[in-house]
Write an enzyme that holds these catalytic residues in place. Structure first.
Site, PDB file in Angstrom:
ATOM      1  CD  GLU D  35      -2.453  -1.666   2.364  1.00 50.09           C
ATOM      2  OE1 GLU D  35      -2.025  -1.259   3.813  1.00 50.09           O
ATOM      3  OE2 GLU D  35      -3.186  -2.554   2.873  1.00 50.09           O
ATOM      4  CG  LEU D  64      -5.798  -0.184   2.448  1.00 47.37           C
ATOM      5  CD1 LEU D  64      -7.592   0.846   3.142  1.00 47.37           C
ATOM      6  CD2 LEU D  64      -6.151  -1.230   3.778  1.00 47.37           C
ATOM      7  CB  ALA D  65      -7.125  -6.504   0.623  1.00 44.51           C
ATOM      8  CD  GLU D  66      -3.390  -4.525   5.224  1.00 42.78           C
ATOM      9  OE1 GLU D  66      -4.701  -5.112   5.133  1.00 42.78           O
ATOM     10  OE2 GLU D  66      -4.018  -3.280   5.405  1.00 42.78           O
ATOM     11  CG  PHE D  89       2.147   1.162   9.845  1.00 43.48           C
ATOM     12  CD1 PHE D  89       3.284   1.773  10.540  1.00 43.48           C
ATOM     13  CD2 PHE D  89       1.557   1.972   9.448  1.00 43.48           C
ATOM     14  CE1 PHE D  89       3.657   2.699  11.140  1.00 43.48           C
ATOM     15  CE2 PHE D  89       1.915   2.946   9.040  1.00 43.48           C
ATOM     16  CZ  PHE D  89       2.626   4.087   9.307  1.00 43.48           C
ATOM     17  CB  ALA D  90       4.286  -4.205  12.258  1.00 44.79           C
ATOM     18  CG  ASP D  91       0.345  -1.715  15.222  1.00 48.70           C
ATOM     19  OD1 ASP D  91       0.365  -1.521  15.786  1.00 48.70           O
ATOM     20  OD2 ASP D  91       1.637  -1.690  13.787  1.00 48.70           O
ATOM     21  CG  PHE D  92      -2.167  -2.223  10.254  1.00 42.79           C
ATOM     22  CD1 PHE D  92      -3.059  -2.033  10.632  1.00 42.79           C
ATOM     23  CD2 PHE D  92      -1.457  -1.102   9.916  1.00 42.79           C
ATOM     24  CE1 PHE D  92      -3.354  -0.785  11.399  1.00 42.79           C
ATOM     25  CE2 PHE D  92      -1.508   0.455  10.310  1.00 42.79           C
ATOM     26  CZ  PHE D  92      -2.877   0.299  11.210  1.00 42.79           C
ATOM     27  CB  ILE D  93       0.682  -7.978   9.370  1.00 41.91           C
ATOM     28  CG1 ILE D  93       1.469  -9.505   8.977  1.00 41.91           C
ATOM     29  CG2 ILE D  93       0.978  -9.270  10.796  1.00 41.91           C
ATOM     30  CD1 ILE D  93       3.140  -9.581   8.587  1.00 41.91           C
ATOM     31  CG  HIS D 135      -0.027   3.726  13.470  1.00 35.76           C
ATOM     32  ND1 HIS D 135      -0.942   3.578  14.062  1.00 35.76           N
ATOM     33  CD2 HIS D 135       0.101   3.489  12.202  1.00 35.76           C
ATOM     34  CE1 HIS D 135      -1.778   3.713  13.316  1.00 35.76           C
ATOM     35  NE2 HIS D 135      -1.176   3.693  11.726  1.00 35.76           N
TER      36      HIS D 135
HETATM   37  C1  LIG Z   1      -5.982  -2.814   8.162  1.00 35.26           C
HETATM   38  C2  LIG Z   1      -4.753  -1.583   7.925  1.00 35.26           C
HETATM   39  N1  LIG Z   1      -4.158  -1.964   7.103  1.00 35.26           N
HETATM   40  C3  LIG Z   1      -3.626  -0.359   6.319  1.00 35.26           C
HETATM   41  C4  LIG Z   1      -3.847   0.858   7.083  1.00 35.26           C
HETATM   42  C5  LIG Z   1      -2.706   2.476   7.217  1.00 35.26           C
HETATM   43  N2  LIG Z   1      -4.227   2.733   6.300  1.00 35.26           N
HETATM   44  C6  LIG Z   1      -4.329   3.736   7.663  1.00 35.26           C
HETATM   45  S1  LIG Z   1      -5.979   4.933   6.056  1.00 35.26           S
HETATM   46  C7  LIG Z   1      -5.779   4.412   5.171  1.00 35.26           C
HETATM   47  C8  LIG Z   1      -6.181   4.312   3.502  1.00 35.26           C
HETATM   48  C9  LIG Z   1      -7.501   4.314   3.974  1.00 35.26           C
HETATM   49  O1  LIG Z   1      -8.555   4.872   3.287  1.00 35.26           O
HETATM   50  P1  LIG Z   1      -9.881   5.016   2.359  1.00 35.26           P
HETATM   51  O2  LIG Z   1     -10.644   3.406   3.229  1.00 35.26           O
HETATM   52  O3  LIG Z   1     -10.519   5.223   1.432  1.00 35.26           O
HETATM   53  O4  LIG Z   1      -9.876   5.859   4.405  1.00 35.26           O
HETATM   54  P2  LIG Z   1      -9.908   7.802   3.988  1.00 35.26           P
HETATM   55  O5  LIG Z   1      -8.688   7.822   4.511  1.00 35.26           O
HETATM   56  O6  LIG Z   1      -9.736   7.990   2.777  1.00 35.26           O
HETATM   57  O7  LIG Z   1     -10.911   8.521   4.401  1.00 35.26           O
HETATM   58  C10 LIG Z   1      -4.585   3.094   5.384  1.00 35.26           C
HETATM   59  C11 LIG Z   1      -3.749   2.453   4.352  1.00 35.26           C
HETATM   60  C12 LIG Z   1      -4.879   0.517   8.545  1.00 35.26           C
HETATM   61  N3  LIG Z   1      -5.130   1.594   8.919  1.00 35.26           N
HETATM   62  N4  LIG Z   1      -5.639  -0.565   8.608  1.00 35.26           N
END
Ligand SMILES: Cc1ncc(C[n+]2csc(CCOP(=O)(O)OP(=O)(O)O)c2C)c(N)n1
Ligand SMILES: Cc1ncc(C[n+]2csc(CCOP(=O)(O)OP(=O)(O)O)c2C)c(N)n1
Ligand SMILES: [Mg+2]
Ligand SMILES: [Mg+2]
Lengths: 333, 347, 347, 333
Positions: D35, D64-66, D89-93, D135
């Site tokens: 991402e 956005l899909a780990e 971030f490791a928290d999202f693994i 985080h």
């Molecule tokens: C499972 C997960 N993966 C990655 C992240 C890191 N991250 C935080 S916000 C974000 C983008 C989110 O985009 P969107 O869903 O469109 O919401 P927006 O911020 O645009 O309102 C990412 C990749 C996370 N928080 N959770």
């Protein structure tokens, strides 16, 4: 354990079943959700007849999605229900890892107690049942490190009833592990009526003073067999059934070790980073000078559990003979 | 088409039929594949009843779809990321009867060396991806294969990814289709919709009637076909694979099939469906239906059919005997191929 | 409607407009909510620049959608499972400016006791579910709340579950919509589609134009509306929530909004989009647009608007001063509420 | 480590960046996916400019899909590519847990070597950066129990380059952990040109003979600071940087312990069931009679990592002063 007048003999499947049944009867907030728990009555027939008696609102056959099974249960729990989520086999709990570790275990902490997550996740685990690579795994070590979770892994019908009752009433999420191999193999007396067993309390399944064997789940029965065999040889073995993996019962373990001064930890799960590691590390911190011999770990080999061919499976599993041999060696030490 | 198969007027004379370019040989090959799948299926259940093997899973009712898909699959080029109920497809692309029986007996010579459940094959040499028991987990892998094919610009190759109706509820299934769509990859997602996930009926699996209704959600073409009909199945799978091979991107197609047996030998389906329901479905059993269809249309005669049946039985019997005689894995075999070489957690 | 707002003829006289039953008071309340959200947003970035707080995230561009949704939400009845970019919605349903500033300063008196990032609120008393930073993880929780509402037969309650466009790619998002659809639950899935997931444009997120095109895949009604327009947003969210409250099941609706700021103070969006692009979007900024819309339509006059602005600034300044003076959590606070009581891993 | 003529000074971000760059340059099969690694150049700017130079086919901004990020990489690897998957971030693994533990780690075993899974999963982990509850997490203990996986957690730029190069060329899946706090804080000499450091080899970052400190990641630097402080007090501390967590370097640890006879294990991750547990258990099995004092574990408290307020964060993190204090006590023992 509260002792009640009369008892019934049942196996582990029946113990889970009767406990779930009583919970459904006594608390309308209790809801079961999982795959094939409705008409099928669960793949081990644990919930057979529940759908007919309690209806589809309380016995929820979910879509095939473990993340949702646990995640939806988290939401239910936050809103005051008492969900009991079933993962059909422990091998399939991985898709729910995010919800268990990241969400359920953190709900209370993250909200500083504003929301809580009182739920149970039940799942059958363990091998020795020709379950091959995806119906044999032990998962306790993948979760016992996680603050906010509780983990229980009972070995007998009486413990199952007492601990599952407690788990369902516990204010925090509990991962409840049922060893498949014990489901029908293990029978025992179960007190009638409601009783509870506190989480975090181990049980000395056999007293002894020569050495201490610490285990849980199916291997408790193998260890007891071996321990009794060693009595004949004049070796007195104390067998501790952990029952709870988090929290774990330091007191009972330390008392035993101070008495026997020798420890054998046995588990089916892979050795490296398994539950035995933490037990050993704790003992070194708190009982170093009480030990007469190195703490021995007799565990599953560090390979994926578990080949399908019975030759592979029996190589992976630890027989009571191998346990007896390890006990002999430690006793001689 | 399946319905046409059994109409009596089709027996009256030898009518033409839409064969979608399938030669008589191919049609006969498809029937043979269906019969072989069913014979090996039944053998597994038989061996289980005899106590010779602890476990078996059958694909009865999926034969038509799989025979059609097997012909549409380009052997030696395409990749198959299938699942445990694809025996016919596996046999169709190059798994042998003996390999199937070896998997049932968990022989050392089994493709997974006796590690996996029966029919959980791996055979890289024919493009068959190692089967995971974990529902939908292979869908993401299939997308990775498709990505590699596109990345290398390999012309005329595609990935066929099969799964059941239950699999469509898994998050990874969604992530796979979405990823493939965004990257416009050469892959066909083929749902073998038998209306059940073990005991769970499809109406508890989703609030729509057809899995293919999800195709627009990913910007893919979608289609539902009669999976009991091998010819219709061939046609649908071929068109989707051709789109993929031509660089026109992924598709989500769905064949409606039946599951006549329990989920596996561990499952007693009488607990969740009536015998009548199954009997009613059996009336459309793709195997006898296709037999009579080919005979009615003069593609095959009774004599050749009997010959074929005998031949298949001989093949499966010999495979059974040979596999039963094969050695099991040794205890040392438990420890190999965890890593390349001899890596231990402590070194 | 948003486009209508800025047309000059609408300034010519005082035309009627489709107010969907919204009273002047409600319209003014919505504008105030939008201005308050933006003021607090800006305060966060300001405090970050001043080095007073390490981190801030803004919702500029989402104000219209959130003001409309806040009015449609039944305070004291409905449940909101929102996400980090919902400040306006949170303020709209009962989070105070002071609570927002306390979260920015991580005070001991913060709703999460200084444990969570700013604006990751929890407030059970108003039906606000504890915010998870993990994208889409809260969607399954929202479904659980909706299940409980239906299970208890609570009339006229519904769950509003919001998320961004990026969240729709997560497996748990799919599992949530599917589960809610199968169970026909009282829930509205509201996508705040700002076209970006941090830096990833929506065309790399999905191969379709609108998230609402996924509604049919679950058998739900779907709708895309102009999320820059508070009135259109109110109308769409209200209709969906009314459906849910009436027992007519879940919906997937989507408001198209803008994100004017970087993803957070840690993000420099100039690395992935041009200033012109942002400037172009700013022309449709919902806050000034709605201000002039209300003035043009005689709902509000300039004087009252200035009064409102002053009032909000005073409110936010006081909140800032009070929050800044609040004590931080003590070191002992790290150890509480892991479990009920004092559970330790060893006991 | 192969020593090369000249070196460059860089921080940990630059070390990761330059290693990825060289891999992309030298092997067309190397593909990065994750991402915000494209136009954004990763949230820490590690891949900045890569999209322009190597194009969107090799620098893949994923949805956005780990689960898909890792699962698609598994498929790529099975088909012969060399994917490097990034978890932001490791928290999202956690959503990828099923693909990492259930699929990537099992591919070779399940297929008996017919298919392999040569891939790297990179992710920033660890706290002390005001990352709050999502985080800041350390994830090594959730994965180190898994047969089939390798795990690396380097602390210096030179180790990062050598180990990441090895990981990318390794025939099996490697989880590569980068401590966020060290990204810009830690600078060091890095040999120019290609070199590798074998996985499973620890590094004695400071020799000593009074006691052994075992750690990894950010805390290596805190431990070294403390160890140097103790030199002044006449206590000679040996600091071992594990670098690899699975496989782990028994030889180096045992050699050191036989010499110093006292062990302090330090890690940021929660104590219960952490990496320190296995190290301690191994030492008790293989060096019990070489120990003059109980093995001490100085670890993160057993609470979810990590509160946002700096008061909470500094309570969670272990300062070099606290480390020095623990070393003093152990030395006195
Ligand atoms: C499972 C997960 N993966 C990655 C992240 C890191 N991250 C935080 S916000 C974000 C983008 C989110 O985009 P969107 O869903 O469109 O919401 P927006 O911020 O645009 O309102 C990412 C990749 C996370 N928080 N959770
Ligand atoms: C992730 C996961 N969850 C649960 C299971 C247990 N399980 C095995 S098959 C099956 C049903 C699958 O149904 P479907 O996808 O329709 O395929 P079918 O067997 O009907 O062909 C289930 C729940 C599994 N193997 N993997
Ligand atoms: Mg099915
Ligand atoms: Mg967005």
């Amino acid at each position: 354990m509260a002792v009640s007048v009369s008892t019934t003999v049942m196996n582990n499947v029946e113990a889970v079943r009767t406990t779930l049944y009583d919970a459904l009867k006594t608390d309308p907030n209790v809801i079961l959700l999982g795959e094939d728990i409705g008409a099928r009555g669960n793949v081990f027939l644990i919930t057979k007849g529940f759908l007919e008696e309690f209806g589809p609102q309380r016995i929820v056959d979910t879509p095939l999605a473990e993340g949702a099974i646990v995640g939806v249960a988290v939401g239910m729990a936050m809103e005051g229900l008492r969900p009991i989520a079933e993962i059909q086999f422990a091998d399939f709990i991985y898709p729910a890892f995010n919800q268990i570790v990241g969400e359920a275990a953190k709900t209370r902490y993250r909200s500083n107690g504003d929301y809580t997550c009182p739920m149970v996740i039940r799942t059958p685990y363990g091998g020795g049942v020709r379950g091959a690579l995806s119906h044999s795994v032990s998962i306790e070590a993948l979760f016992y490190h996680v603050p906010g979770l509780k983990i229980v892994a009972p070995s007998t019908p009486a413990d199952i009833k007492g601990l599952l009752t407690t788990a369902i009433e516990d204010p925090d999420p509990v991962l409840f592990l049922e060893h498949k191999k014990t489901y029908r193999l293990i029978k025992g007396e179960v007190p009638q009526g409601r009783y509870t067993i506190p989480l975090g309390k181990a049980d000395v399944k056999k007293p002894g003073n020569g050495l201490t064997v610490i285990s849980y789940g199916y291997y408790i029965h193998q260890a007891l067999e071996a321990a009794h065999a060693l009595e004949a040889e004049g070796v007195s073995v104390e067998v501790i059934d952990l029952r709870s993996i988090r929290p774990m019962d330091k007191t009972t373990i330390l008392e035993s070790v101070k008495k026997t001064r020798k420890v054998l930890i046995v588990h089916e799960d892979n050795k490296f980073g398994g539950i035995g590691a933490e037990i050993s590390a704790m003992l070194v911190e708190d009982a170093f000078f009480d030990l007469d011999a190195p703490i021995r770990r007799l565990c599953g080999p560090d390979v994926p559990p578990m080949g399908y061919a019975h030759t592979l499976e029996s190589e992976y599993m630890i027989s009571s003979d191998r346990m007896a041999q390890a006990m002999r060696e430690l006793a001689k030490f | 088409m399946a319905s046409k198969m059994v109409t009596s007027q089709s027996r009256a004379h030898v009518p033409q039929f839409e064969r979608h370019g399938l030669s008589d040989e191919q049609l006969v090959w498809m029937l043979r594949n269906m019969l072989l799948q069913r014979t090996i299926d039944n053998r597994g259940f038989q061996l289980n009843r005899q106590g010779k093997i602890p476990f078996a899973a059958g694909s009865e009712g999926h034969e038509g779809l799989q025979a059609g898909a097997a012909v549409a699959f380009h052997k030696g080029k395409d990749i198959l990321a299938g699942y445990y109920r694809d025996l016919g497809l596996f046999l169709g692309i190059g798994v042998t009867a003996e390999e199937a029986l070896r998997s049932q007996f968990a022989c050392a010579s089994d493709l997974s060396a006796g590690r996996q459940f029966p029919h959980h094959f791996t055979k890289k040499s024919i493009g068959l991806v190692s089967i995971s028991s974990v529902i939908a987990a292979h869908c993401t892998h299939a997308v990775g294969f498709a990505y590699a094919i596109k990345y290398r610009g390999e012309e005329g190759r595609a990935v066929l990814c099969t799964f059941g109706d239950g699999a469509t509820s898994e998050g990874e299934w969604h992530e796979s289709l979405n990823f493939a769509a965004v990257q416009h990859l050469p892959i066909v997602f083929l749902c073998e919709n038998n209306g059940l996930a073990i005991s769970v009926p499809v109406r508890k699996q989703m609030a729509i009637d057809n899995v293919s209704e999800r195709a627009p959600a990913y910007g893919m073409p979608g289609e539902t076909f009669d999976g009991l009909d091998p010819i219709a199945s061939y046609d649908a799978v071929k068109r989707a694979l051709d789109r993929a091979r031509a660089g026109d991107g992924p598709s989500l197609i769905e064949g409606k099939v039946h599951r006549y047996l329990g989920h596996t030998t561990d499952d007693d389906d009488r607990t969740y469906r009536s015998r009548d329901e199954v009997a009613e479905m059996r009336k459309r059993d793709p195997v006898p239906s296709f037999e009579s269809f080919l005979i009615d249309h003069g593609v095959l005669d009774k004599a050749r059919l009997d010959e074929m049946r005998k031949d298949i039985l001989r093949e499966v019997n010999e495979a059974t005997d040979r596999a039963e005689a094969e050695p099991l894995p040794s205890s040392e075999d438990l420890y190999t191929n965890v890593y390349a070489g001899e890596t231990q957690p402590w070194r």
